[in-house]
Design a protein around this motif. Structure first.
Motif, mmCIF file in Angstrom:
data_model
loop_
_atom_site.group_PDB
_atom_site.id
_atom_site.type_symbol
_atom_site.label_atom_id
_atom_site.label_comp_id
_atom_site.label_asym_id
_atom_site.label_seq_id
_atom_site.Cartn_x
_atom_site.Cartn_y
_atom_site.Cartn_z
ATOM 1 N N GLY A 137 0.842 -1.181 0.000
ATOM 2 C CA GLY A 137 0.000 0.000 0.000
ATOM 3 C C GLY A 137 0.880 1.234 0.000
ATOM 4 N N PRO A 138 0.255 2.388 0.150
ATOM 5 C CA PRO A 138 1.006 3.635 0.069
ATOM 6 C C PRO A 138 1.849 3.958 1.302
ATOM 7 N N ARG A 139 1.642 3.232 2.394
ATOM 8 C CA ARG A 139 2.479 3.456 3.573
ATOM 9 C C ARG A 139 2.602 2.166 4.368
ATOM 10 N N ALA A 140 3.623 2.104 5.199
ATOM 11 C CA ALA A 140 3.841 0.936 6.042
ATOM 12 C C ALA A 140 2.948 1.015 7.282
ATOM 13 N N TYR A 141 2.575 -0.131 7.800
ATOM 14 C CA TYR A 141 1.761 -0.234 9.014
ATOM 15 C C TYR A 141 2.393 -1.257 9.937
ATOM 16 N N SER A 142 2.288 -1.022 11.230
ATOM 17 C CA SER A 142 2.599 -2.107 12.151
ATOM 18 C C SER A 142 1.385 -3.037 12.135
ATOM 19 N N LEU A 143 1.579 -4.269 12.519
ATOM 20 C CA LEU A 143 0.441 -5.184 12.555
ATOM 21 C C LEU A 143 -0.553 -4.754 13.627
ATOM 22 N N GLY A 144 -0.051 -4.134 14.697
ATOM 23 C CA GLY A 144 -0.941 -3.598 15.724
ATOM 24 C C GLY A 144 -1.836 -2.495 15.170
ATOM 25 N N THR A 204 7.768 -2.467 7.106
ATOM 26 C CA THR A 204 8.799 -1.483 6.793
ATOM 27 C C THR A 204 8.653 -0.787 5.459
ATOM 28 N N GLY A 205 7.828 -1.302 4.587
ATOM 29 C CA GLY A 205 7.881 -0.761 3.237
ATOM 30 C C GLY A 205 6.592 -0.239 2.684
ATOM 31 N N ALA A 206 6.753 0.646 1.777
ATOM 32 C CA ALA A 206 5.667 1.126 0.943
ATOM 33 C C ALA A 206 6.303 1.404 -0.411
ATOM 34 N N SER A 207 5.557 1.167 -1.449
ATOM 35 C CA SER A 207 6.124 1.378 -2.784
ATOM 36 C C SER A 207 5.063 1.929 -3.720
ATOM 37 N N ASP A 208 5.501 2.335 -4.872
ATOM 38 C CA ASP A 208 4.576 2.802 -5.899
ATOM 39 C C ASP A 208 4.327 1.735 -6.962
ATOM 40 N N THR A 209 4.661 0.488 -6.653
ATOM 41 C CA THR A 209 4.562 -0.593 -7.639
ATOM 42 C C THR A 209 3.143 -0.759 -8.161
ATOM 43 N N VAL A 210 2.153 -0.749 -7.287
ATOM 44 C CA VAL A 210 0.770 -0.934 -7.736
ATOM 45 C C VAL A 210 0.404 0.148 -8.740
ATOM 46 N N GLU A 211 0.739 1.379 -8.428
ATOM 47 C CA GLU A 211 0.405 2.466 -9.346
ATOM 48 C C GLU A 211 1.157 2.338 -10.666
ATOM 49 N N ARG A 212 2.428 1.965 -10.614
ATOM 50 C CA ARG A 212 3.200 1.809 -11.848
ATOM 51 C C ARG A 212 2.652 0.685 -12.714
ATOM 52 N N VAL A 213 2.248 -0.429 -12.103
ATOM 53 C CA VAL A 213 1.787 -1.585 -12.871
ATOM 54 C C VAL A 213 0.334 -1.430 -13.322
#
Length: 111
Positions: free
Chosen positions: A22-29, A79-88
Motif C-alpha cells: 500500500g502507500p504506507r507501512a503499518y505495524s500489525l498492531g 517497513t515498506g511502501a512502494s509505488d509498484t501498484v500504481e506503476r503496474v
C-alpha cells in the motif's frame, strides 16, 4: 490499464518480481486497530518477534519455505511502501483504512 490480471499477463512483466504494498507501512498492531474500529469488534494483537513467530510456525508444522515467505511478507508490511501498484496498474494503491472500508460487509467473521 485494465485490472491486475490483464496488466500482469502483458509480456513486459515476464520474469519480473514485484513487491506489492500500500502507500504506507503499518505495524500489525495498527492494522489490527483499524480492522477493530471498522468492524466494531474487540480485537487484540500481541506482537512477538519474527524469530519467535517463525519458530512457532515451524513447530506447528508449517513448511520452512512457507515460513520464509511469510516472514518476508510481514517484513515488507512493517517497513515498506512502494509505488509498484500504481506503476503496474496505473492507479494508486489503497491504504488499509480504505481497503477495510471498501470490503467490510459484516461477513469477515462468519456472520
Amino acid at each position: 490499464m485494465g485490472d491486475g490480471k490483464e496488466s500482469l499477463t502483458d509480456s513486459r512483466h515476464a520474469g519480473q518480481t514485484y513487491e506489492l504494498t500500500g502507500p504506507r507501512a503499518y505495524s500489525l498492531g495498527e492494522a489490527c486497530s483499524i480492522i477493530a474500529n471498522a468492524t466494531h469488534r474487540d480485537l487484540t494483537f500481541t506482537d512477538i518477534s519474527a524469530p519467535e513467530c517463525n519458530a512457532g510456525l515451524i513447530a506447528a508444522g508449517v513448511p520452512e519455505a512457507d515460513v520464509r515467505t511469510l516472514d518476508r511478507y510481514l517484513e515488507l508490511v512493517r517497513t515498506g511502501a512502494s509505488d509498484t501498484v500504481e506503476r503496474v496498474l496505473g492507479k494508486p494503491s489503497r491504504d488499509v483504512e480504505s481497503y477495510v472500508a471498501a470490503t467490510w460487509n459484516g461477513h469477515w467473521f462468519g456472520r
